[in-house]
Design a protein around this motif. Structure first.
Motif, PDB file in Angstrom:
ATOM      1  N   HIS A  72       0.858  -1.196   0.000  1.00 22.49           N
ATOM      2  CA  HIS A  72       0.000   0.000   0.000  1.00 22.49           C
ATOM      3  C   HIS A  72       0.894   1.246   0.000  1.00 22.49           C
ATOM      4  O   HIS A  72       1.044   1.933   1.022  1.00 22.49           O
ATOM      5  CB  HIS A  72      -0.968   0.012   1.180  1.00 22.49           C
ATOM      6  CG  HIS A  72      -0.405  -0.434   2.497  1.00 22.49           C
ATOM      7  ND1 HIS A  72       0.869  -0.103   2.910  1.00 22.49           N
ATOM      8  CD2 HIS A  72      -0.946  -1.170   3.498  1.00 22.49           C
ATOM      9  CE1 HIS A  72       1.075  -0.605   4.113  1.00 22.49           C
ATOM     10  NE2 HIS A  72       0.002  -1.261   4.492  1.00 22.49           N
ATOM     11  N   PRO A  73       1.478   1.546  -1.164  1.00 22.51           N
ATOM     12  CA  PRO A  73       2.460   2.640  -1.233  1.00 22.51           C
ATOM     13  C   PRO A  73       1.896   3.995  -0.817  1.00 22.51           C
ATOM     14  O   PRO A  73       2.616   4.803  -0.220  1.00 22.51           O
ATOM     15  CB  PRO A  73       2.863   2.645  -2.718  1.00 22.51           C
ATOM     16  CG  PRO A  73       1.782   1.905  -3.437  1.00 22.51           C
ATOM     17  CD  PRO A  73       1.280   0.893  -2.464  1.00 22.51           C
ATOM     18  N   GLY A 183      -7.084   4.509  -4.308  1.00 20.09           N
ATOM     19  CA  GLY A 183      -7.647   3.809  -3.155  1.00 20.09           C
ATOM     20  C   GLY A 183      -7.038   2.438  -2.958  1.00 20.09           C
ATOM     21  O   GLY A 183      -6.742   2.033  -1.831  1.00 20.09           O
ATOM     22  N   LEU A 184      -6.839   1.699  -4.045  1.00 20.19           N
ATOM     23  CA  LEU A 184      -6.205   0.381  -3.947  1.00 20.19           C
ATOM     24  C   LEU A 184      -4.774   0.501  -3.424  1.00 20.19           C
ATOM     25  O   LEU A 184      -4.285  -0.408  -2.745  1.00 20.19           O
ATOM     26  CB  LEU A 184      -6.197  -0.305  -5.313  1.00 20.19           C
ATOM     27  CG  LEU A 184      -7.548  -0.795  -5.843  1.00 20.19           C
ATOM     28  CD1 LEU A 184      -7.403  -1.266  -7.279  1.00 20.19           C
ATOM     29  CD2 LEU A 184      -8.101  -1.924  -4.968  1.00 20.19           C
ATOM     30  N   MET A 185      -4.108   1.603  -3.745  1.00 18.12           N
ATOM     31  CA  MET A 185      -2.740   1.804  -3.262  1.00 18.12           C
ATOM     32  C   MET A 185      -2.702   2.266  -1.807  1.00 18.12           C
ATOM     33  O   MET A 185      -1.635   2.394  -1.220  1.00 18.12           O
ATOM     34  CB  MET A 185      -1.999   2.801  -4.155  1.00 18.12           C
ATOM     35  CG  MET A 185      -1.635   2.225  -5.511  1.00 18.12           C
ATOM     36  SD  MET A 185      -0.491   3.257  -6.450  1.00 18.12           S
ATOM     37  CE  MET A 185      -1.562   4.617  -6.910  1.00 18.12           C
ATOM     38  N   ALA A 186      -3.882   2.533  -1.250  1.00 17.35           N
ATOM     39  CA  ALA A 186      -3.972   2.840   0.178  1.00 17.35           C
ATOM     40  C   ALA A 186      -4.333   1.604   0.980  1.00 17.35           C
ATOM     41  O   ALA A 186      -3.819   1.382   2.076  1.00 17.35           O
ATOM     42  CB  ALA A 186      -5.003   3.944   0.426  1.00 17.35           C
ATOM     43  N   LYS A 187      -5.240   0.773   0.437  1.00 15.91           N
ATOM     44  CA  LYS A 187      -5.616  -0.497   1.065  1.00 15.91           C
ATOM     45  C   LYS A 187      -6.406  -1.309   0.045  1.00 15.91           C
ATOM     46  O   LYS A 187      -7.316  -0.772  -0.601  1.00 15.91           O
ATOM     47  CB  LYS A 187      -6.480  -0.256   2.317  1.00 15.91           C
ATOM     48  CG  LYS A 187      -6.778  -1.538   3.096  1.00 15.91           C
ATOM     49  CD  LYS A 187      -7.614  -1.250   4.342  1.00 15.91           C
ATOM     50  CE  LYS A 187      -7.873  -2.540   5.121  1.00 15.91           C
ATOM     51  NZ  LYS A 187      -8.679  -2.308   6.336  1.00 15.91           N
ATOM     52  N   PRO A 188      -6.107  -2.598  -0.092  1.00 15.51           N
ATOM     53  CA  PRO A 188      -6.812  -3.402  -1.106  1.00 15.51           C
ATOM     54  C   PRO A 188      -8.273  -3.676  -0.783  1.00 15.51           C
ATOM     55  O   PRO A 188      -8.947  -4.368  -1.550  1.00 15.51           O
ATOM     56  CB  PRO A 188      -5.994  -4.696  -1.157  1.00 15.51           C
ATOM     57  CG  PRO A 188      -5.300  -4.772   0.162  1.00 15.51           C
ATOM     58  CD  PRO A 188      -5.015  -3.351   0.547  1.00 15.51           C
TER      59      PRO A 188
END
Length: 535
Positions: A72-73, A183-188
């Motif tokens: 989660h970059p 959003g996916l790069m914050a949490k899947p």
């Protein structure tokens, strides 16, 4: 009745100000909170990449690492920015979490008011999201930055999608894809969002040809989409880029979590028990929404009796059947319920990550579906009442006041590790995670004998829990008691043979003991492990 639901810019501003105050009052105390010993060390205060702030090296690390069993970059970058701005002050990252929660609350209200033209139900959904005590964990725990950050992009994606649905264009669709990817790069957790967009196509957007909900201006549920409805297949085809991103995120996440050793095998936790726990947990969350019991930050996994799973399954089936039967007349019921069931799938335990049976933070996005059912349901239920406005206003005020108080109290437990884990033990009884992190807190405060006692309590409950062996060995080594330290450190390695940190602790213990040959052998093994793991 129509006038009752009509939105105005002035009212929206007033409601936003009230929502902001409602969020800030119980949560502002987090500015004085410390980090806790559960994950905050990995995410912030013992993570050199984060502590160095925003650097080019840190940015590259954020996009390539699977540290903490996640990719989660964007979350890592937000923590780095916190360190850049606030330094060692723990209150800063807490306030950042709070600001994201506030932003999501306001955007959630504005989204539902926009797509339904129903001001007061939209405000109630946002207020419940803002103040429900089960959401405290996501906001008050710095390590759950990924929750509040991803939720903001979830709601922002829905906002962009509403604009695209009203007036389709390539640029509007690219905005949807971009916000979804962020959003996916914050949490899947966002992998279920494309399915939620299909639910929104049904209600309130009304984009599905042949599946239009019954119009009812009084409830503010009239579809607000563009001029042309489409077939269901075309709407699925439209979302293929989103499904592709979600699928890629699932693959990356499974790889990261398996690499981090956090996914339990089917041998240690059989499939039948996973389904049983999932069914019961679905029902428990709903009960908690209406009547939150004392909440804990960790609920240990335990076998579920078959009869409880069967009863829970029947309840879920009955509710699902009922809401689908009323889908045309009361579309919000089907949309809200399927939202809840669907968005819970990644965290319901079918792929068991960690040793918790459930977690309050997992409700952060899924509860929006249940809040929809409640908010629109009470307006429909009371539609024929003579004094509807007064009754609903009083009922909402009492409910939200109770939520506010419960949230204020629950936030207070997150002040530091001692208050949090002591409270957790009071709620759950003997709890190996709580004992372990209380022990770590005692180590940090220099109370080594108390830490030893707590680590021993941990192992009495969970005799295969490698971190407790490692930490107990380190405490004994710190006391100079190497006869006790070395066996515990070796046992930690036997339970987690690929954990380089445990080998380094054993090598240091040998060095401090004066056994240079043994220390050199362990360090040689560390180099071999690093080369074999490609590090």
């Amino acid at each position: 009745m129509t006038q009752f639901f009509r939105t105005t810019k002035g009212l929206q501003v007033i409601i936003c100000l009230l929502l902001a105050g409602a969020v800030l009052l119980p949560y502002i105390q987090v500015k004085d909170f410390d980090y806790i010993t559960f994950d905050d060390n990995m995410y912030v205060y013992e993570n050199p990449q984060v502590l160095n702030g925003l650097t080019w090296t840190g940015v590259k690390w954020a996009f390539t690492t699977q540290h903490a069993g996640n990719w989660h970059p964007l979350t890592w970058l937000s923590h780095m920015l916190d360190s850049q701005i606030f330094g060692a002050w723990a209150g800063g990252p807490h306030l950042t979490n709070l600001l994201f929660h506030l932003a999501s609350t306001l955007l959630l209200f504005l989204f539902w008011a926009r797509v339904t033209q129903a001001l007061w139900p939209s405000a109630l959904v946002a207020a419940l999201f803002a103040l429900h005590p089960l959401h405290v964990e996501s906001v008050a725990w710095v390590s759950e930055r990924k929750d509040v950050l991803s939720a903001f992009f979830w709601i922002a994606t829905m906002w962009a999608y509403a604009g695209y649905a009203a007036s389709p264009s390539a640029w509007r669709y690219l905005a949807v894809i971009l916000l979804f990817a962020l959003g996916l790069m914050a949490k899947p957790m966002l992998v279920t969002l494309p399915f939620v967009l299909l639910l929104l196509d049904y209600w309130p957007l009304g984009r599905i040809r042949g599946l239009t909900p019954a119009a009812d201006l009084g409830r503010g549920t009239t579809p607000t989409a563009g001029p042309a409805r489409q077939g269901f297949g075309r709407l699925i085809f439209e979302k293929i880029p989103l499904f592709a991103l979600a699928f890629l995120s699932c693959l990356i996440t499974l790889s990261a979590q398996r690499g981090g050793g956090s996914v339990l095998s089917l041998v240690s936790w059989p499939l039948a028990q996973r389904f049983a726990n999932a069914l019961v947990t679905y029902v428990k969350y709903v009960v908690k929404m209406f009547w939150p019991p004392p909440l804990a930050m960790y609920y240990p996994l335990a076998p579920v009796p078959w009869w409880q799973a069967a009863a829970a399954g029947l309840v879920l089936l009955a509710v699902t059947t009922l809401v689908l039967a009323r889908a045309r007349r009361s579309p919000y019921l089907a949309v809200g319920w399927l939202w809840y069931l669907g968005t819970m799938v990644p965290v319901i335990g079918l792929v068991q990550v960690g040793g918790q049976a459930m977690a309050d933070r997992y409700t952060y996005i899924p509860f929006i579906g249940l809040f929809l059912m409640v908010a629109w349901g009470i307006f429909e239920l009371t539609a024929s009442w003579r004094r509807q406005k007064i009754i609903l206003a009083v009922g909402a005020a009492v409910t939200l006041a109770a939520c506010w108080w419960a949230t204020w109290v629950q936030v207070g437990y997150w002040r530091n590790s001692e208050t949090l884990f002591t409270h957790t033990i009071r709620v759950t009884g003997p709890n190996y995670i709580a004992y372990h992190h209380l022990g770590t807190d005692m180590v940090n405060r220099g109370h080594l004998d108390q830490a030893i006692a707590l680590y021993r309590k941990t192992l009495a409950i969970a005799p295969s829990y490698a971190p407790a062996y490692n930490n107990l060995g380190c405490v004994y080594a710190r006391q100079g008691n190497f006869a006790e330290a070395v066996p515990y450190l070796k046992q930690a390695i036997r339970l987690a043979p690929h954990n380089l940190k445990y080998y380094r602790n054993l090598a240091q213990a040998y060095t401090d003991q004066g056994k240079k040959t043994a220390a050199a052998a362990v360090r040689e093994h560390i180099r071999w492990l690093q080369s074999s793991q490609g590090r």
